[in-house]
Design an enzyme around this catalytic site. Sequence first.
Site, PDB file in Angstrom:
ATOM      1  N   SER A 264       0.848  -1.190   0.000  1.00 18.49           N
ATOM      2  CA  SER A 264       0.000   0.000   0.000  1.00 18.49           C
ATOM      3  C   SER A 264       0.881   1.236   0.000  1.00 18.49           C
ATOM      4  O   SER A 264       2.058   1.179   0.333  1.00 18.49           O
ATOM      5  CB  SER A 264      -0.922  -0.006   1.206  1.00 18.49           C
ATOM      6  N   LYS A 265       0.272   2.348  -0.396  1.00 13.63           N
ATOM      7  CA  LYS A 265       1.042   3.586  -0.483  1.00 13.63           C
ATOM      8  C   LYS A 265       1.559   4.012   0.891  1.00 13.63           C
ATOM      9  O   LYS A 265       2.498   4.756   0.999  1.00 13.63           O
ATOM     10  CB  LYS A 265       0.159   4.710  -1.037  1.00 13.63           C
ATOM     11  N   ARG A 266       0.874   3.553   1.899  1.00 13.11           N
ATOM     12  CA  ARG A 266       1.266   4.000   3.228  1.00 13.11           C
ATOM     13  C   ARG A 266       2.420   3.201   3.815  1.00 13.11           C
ATOM     14  O   ARG A 266       2.982   3.562   4.812  1.00 13.11           O
ATOM     15  CB  ARG A 266       0.063   3.972   4.171  1.00 13.11           C
TER      16      ARG A 266
END
Length: 515
Positions: A264-266
């Site tokens: 995920s981008k996080r």
Amino acid sequence: MKKETKKLDREVRTRIAPSPTGPAHIGTARTALFNYLFAKNPPGGGKGKFILRIEDTDKERSLQKWTDEVIEQLKWLGIEWDEGPDIGGTFGPYKQSQRAEIYKKYLEKLFTEDKAYYCFCTEEELENKRQEQMSRGLAPKYDGACTRLSAEIIKKNLTEKKPSVIRFRVENKKIKFNDLIRGDVEFDAGLLGDVVIAKNFENPLYHFAVVVDDFEMKISHVIRGEEHLSNTPRQILLQKALGFNTPIYAHLPLMLNMDKSKMSKRQGDVAVSDYHNNGYLPEALINFMVLLGWNPGTEKEIFSLSQLKKEFSVEKVQKAGAIFNVTRLDFLNGFYIREKDIKKLAELCKPYLKEAGLLITGQVSENTLEKIIEVSKTRMKKLLDIVELSDFFFKENLSFDKNLLKWSKMEDTDVKEALLLCLPDGRQATNKKSLGDLNPKKGEWTVQKIKEVLEDAAVEFNKQKNYPGKNRGFLLWPLRVALSGKQFSPSPFEIAEILGREKTLERINEAIKLL
Ligand code: GLU
């Protein structure tokens, strides 16, 4: 599921359409690369065009700095576009925030044809309905409360400035399309519910803007991440409602962590700038990213961008998730680091050495710097590693635990004896030259000469101490540690040559003092 490779009667035009709401993501760079490569070598031959479009409809979260960043990082990777916000093009502007007039025209068309309508449901009402549907075991979808409001109610609500959005009437039917990677795909649009396509006539949202732009910019192929697969049916319905052609889709496999969970981008290091700043080379990232989904079908693992422009083909893109294996990235990066011309590599390493306060202008000659990098590069996985690997060359004084000087079961006195053998006149007893006897002015301070003397001294030392004959570590290990202060480093010959005689002897003396 069959995949079709249609011959196109129109120009191949692909695009990368990042939303500038955060640092450029490695997933965005990968999608950009696949689009770029597809345009460079389209299935039907010829050359296509690759377009950069900035999707900044989310005005609160979009920032100019992220647009600048994505441009900077893609350029750094060597991915170039034919049209984009920075260079313009026939179908500009290439930033959605500058295309409001275009969207408005199409929104009005949908309204006129009763394909879109105002929705006045509040967030609270919608949330309650969602909860209620879920409690009945149904997938939540808009219940259509505002689908048939009378003209009077709409007018009244608008005059009262009741908050509203614009919804698109999603037809209750099956949507089929052929994806270049996934083959035939079918969705039941009836499950979707009427989708919000704009906040108002001035502010369209993603689904609408993307459809209009892909049409207006004559995009022939939409190549994007699998996370967009479920958006495709809505977008196809919008295209049909607007009378547009449907582009050909190709949804790239998801990028997975080593444990096969979705990236995920996080999560951690996913910003291209992080890789850039830590000293991954663009060549390595390109090579790594293309293998995140593209499977050339051979053992070959090394691909340059120019080779890929010829060899890449979308048919060889896999459906299964692509595992983001940092070990492979490090391997590729190490490979490209070692491939670099030493002068170029030195230039690339300089900023890291300066940043670490090691390289102070004028203190180390270019030639010495190149030698330092030459002997360190075999261990480098990324440019930043040069700091850790070579700091001892630059430091005035080393600090390390004296026990590190000991090879095998050596005692302090043994180490001392070994080091004394290296000092001037250290081998007087056998009438041989010690390391310290080598004279740089006579051209004797070379790796070759240093090695000869030290290897001979090592044999002598072993005999003297009754150490196993072939193990040169009894002399060379303490010396290497004395010169580097490290458990792992280049050979003492290479280090000594670079440090020079004076500094070498100084370090040996310093180490002796520790014992
Ligand atoms: N703006 C979208 C994103 O950043 C891309 C949309 C698309 O490729 O269709 O994910």
